[in-house]
Motif scaffolding. Structure first.
Motif, short mmCIF file in Angstrom:
data_model
loop_
_atom_site.label_atom_id
_atom_site.label_comp_id
_atom_site.label_asym_id
_atom_site.label_seq_id
_atom_site.Cartn_x
_atom_site.Cartn_y
_atom_site.Cartn_z
N ALA A 31 0.83 -1.20 0.00
CA ALA A 31 0.00 0.00 0.00
C ALA A 31 0.87 1.26 0.00
N LEU A 32 1.95 1.24 0.77
CA LEU A 32 2.85 2.40 0.81
C LEU A 32 3.53 2.61 -0.53
N LEU A 33 3.99 1.54 -1.14
CA LEU A 33 4.65 1.65 -2.44
C LEU A 33 3.70 2.18 -3.51
N ASP A 34 2.44 1.78 -3.43
CA ASP A 34 1.45 2.27 -4.38
C ASP A 34 1.15 3.76 -4.17
N ALA A 35 1.21 4.20 -2.90
CA ALA A 35 0.83 5.58 -2.58
C ALA A 35 1.98 6.57 -2.71
N ASP A 36 3.21 6.10 -2.60
CA ASP A 36 4.36 7.01 -2.54
C ASP A 36 5.40 6.61 -3.58
N PRO A 37 5.56 7.40 -4.63
CA PRO A 37 6.52 7.05 -5.68
C PRO A 37 7.98 7.31 -5.29
N HIS A 38 8.21 7.91 -4.12
CA HIS A 38 9.57 8.29 -3.72
C HIS A 38 10.23 7.26 -2.81
N ILE A 39 9.62 6.10 -2.67
CA ILE A 39 10.24 5.03 -1.88
C ILE A 39 10.14 3.74 -2.68
N ARG A 40 11.18 2.93 -2.61
CA ARG A 40 11.17 1.67 -3.34
C ARG A 40 11.49 0.53 -2.39
N LEU A 41 11.09 -0.66 -2.77
CA LEU A 41 11.28 -1.83 -1.93
C LEU A 41 12.67 -2.42 -2.13
N SER A 42 13.33 -2.70 -1.02
CA SER A 42 14.60 -3.42 -1.08
C SER A 42 14.33 -4.86 -1.51
N VAL A 43 15.06 -5.32 -2.49
CA VAL A 43 14.90 -6.69 -2.98
C VAL A 43 15.97 -7.56 -2.33
N ASN A 176 -2.29 -3.50 13.58
CA ASN A 176 -2.92 -3.53 12.26
C ASN A 176 -4.30 -4.17 12.30
N ALA A 177 -5.25 -3.45 12.87
CA ALA A 177 -6.64 -3.92 12.89
C ALA A 177 -7.36 -3.56 11.60
N ASP A 178 -6.98 -2.45 10.99
CA ASP A 178 -7.61 -1.98 9.76
C ASP A 178 -6.51 -1.50 8.82
N LEU A 179 -6.47 -2.05 7.61
CA LEU A 179 -5.38 -1.75 6.68
C LEU A 179 -5.34 -0.28 6.31
N ALA A 180 -6.50 0.34 6.08
CA ALA A 180 -6.52 1.75 5.68
C ALA A 180 -5.98 2.64 6.79
N ASP A 181 -6.40 2.39 8.03
CA ASP A 181 -5.91 3.19 9.16
C ASP A 181 -4.42 2.97 9.38
N SER A 182 -3.98 1.72 9.29
CA SER A 182 -2.57 1.42 9.49
C SER A 182 -1.72 2.02 8.38
N SER A 183 -2.22 2.02 7.16
CA SER A 183 -1.49 2.63 6.04
C SER A 183 -1.33 4.12 6.24
N ALA A 184 -2.39 4.77 6.72
CA ALA A 184 -2.32 6.21 6.98
C ALA A 184 -1.29 6.51 8.06
#
Length: 215
Positions: A31-43, A176-184
Motif C-alpha cells: 500500500a505504501l509503495l502504491d501511494a508514494d513514488p519516492h520510496i522503493r522496496l529493497s529486494v 494492524n486492525a484496519d489496513l486503511a488506518d494502518s497505512s495512513a
C-alpha cells in the motif's frame, strides 16, 4: 541585498517493517509503495524456492546456498538471517547508493535483520513493528493465505510470540486492525521522518546564507 542560498537536500532513509508472519506487513508495504513514488522496496536475496507468481529480481533474488554463502564471505550483505530453514539477506551496494542519492528504501524484514541494520546504519534507520489485533486474527490470516501447508502455519503461529517479544526494539508500533488506518499511520511516520533536521544535507549552509541575505 539578495543572494542565491545553497540548496537543501536530503539523505535517504531506510524504513523497516517487521512483524510476525501474517500480521499484515506485506500488505502495508504494498500500500505504501502504491501511494508514494519516492520510496522503493529493497529486494532481498534468498535461498528459498519461489512461490507461485513470484518473479526473480522483483520479489526476491533467488540464489543457491553456495551463492549466498559466497556473498556473506565477501561482505556483500548488510544483513542476513536464517528463517524457517532458508537464508535471506540484503545486498549492500544498491542500498548504500540509494541513501547517498537521497532515495528512500523500504524493508520487509524480521527482527534479526533489523538488529544487524541497526548496527551498521543506525542513523539512517526508521523501525516500525506491526502487530496483529489478536491471536485469532493472526491465525485466520495465515490460513487464508493458502500458500503454506498446515504444518508451516502451525510453526509460524508458534514462532509469533518470540517475534513479538522484540517489539520494544522499534521506533514505532502499529496495531494492524484496519489496513486503511494502518497505512495512513505508516505514511505519517514516513512524512515526519523525512523532515528530521539531521537528514537535511546543506541545511547549515542554507541557514547561514539566509541570515546573510537578511542583514
Amino acid at each position: 541585498m539578495t543572494s542565491e542560498n545553497p540548496k537543501v537536500e536530503r539523505r535517504g532513509l531506510l524504513l523497516v517493517l517487521s512483524s510476525p508472519s501474517g500480521a499484515g506487513k506485506t500488505s502495508l508495504a504494498r500500500a505504501l509503495l502504491d501511494a508514494d513514488p519516492h520510496i522503493r522496496l529493497s529486494v532481498s536475496v534468498t535461498t528459498r524456492q519461489p512461490r507461485p507468481g513470484e518473479v526473480d529480481g522483483r520479489d526476491y533474488w533467488f540464489v543457491t546456498e553456495p551463492q549466498f554463502q559466497d556473498m556473506v564471505e565477501k561482505d556483500q550483505l548488510l544483513e542476513w538471517a536464517t528463517v524457517f530453514g532458508n537464508f535471506y539477506g540484503t545486498p549492500r551496494a544498491p542500498i548504500e547508493q540509494a541513501i547517498a542519492e537521497g532515495r528512500d528504501v523500504l524493508f520487509d524484514i524480521d527482527w534479526q535483520g533489523t538488529q544487524q541494520l541497526s548496527e551498521r546504519m543506525a542513523g539512517d534507520l526508521v523501525r516500525v513493528f506491526v502487530l496483529p489485533p489478536s491471536s485469532e486474527a493472526l491465525g485466520q490470516r495465515l490460513r487464508q493465505r493458502a500458500q503454506d501447508p498446515d504444518e508451516v502455519v502451525a510453526k509460524r503461529m508458534a514462532a509469533a510470540s518470540a517475534e513479538i517479544s522484540h517489539w520494544a526494539e522499534y521506533d514505532y508500533v502499529i496495531v494492524n486492525a484496519d489496513l486503511a488506518d494502518s497505512s495512513a499511520a505508516l505514511r505519517a511516520i514516513l512524512s515526519a521522518e523525512r523532515l528530521r533536521r539531521e537528514r537535511m544535507t546543506g541545511l547549515s549552509s542554507f541557514v547561514r546564507g539566509l541570515q546573510a541575505a537578511l542583514t
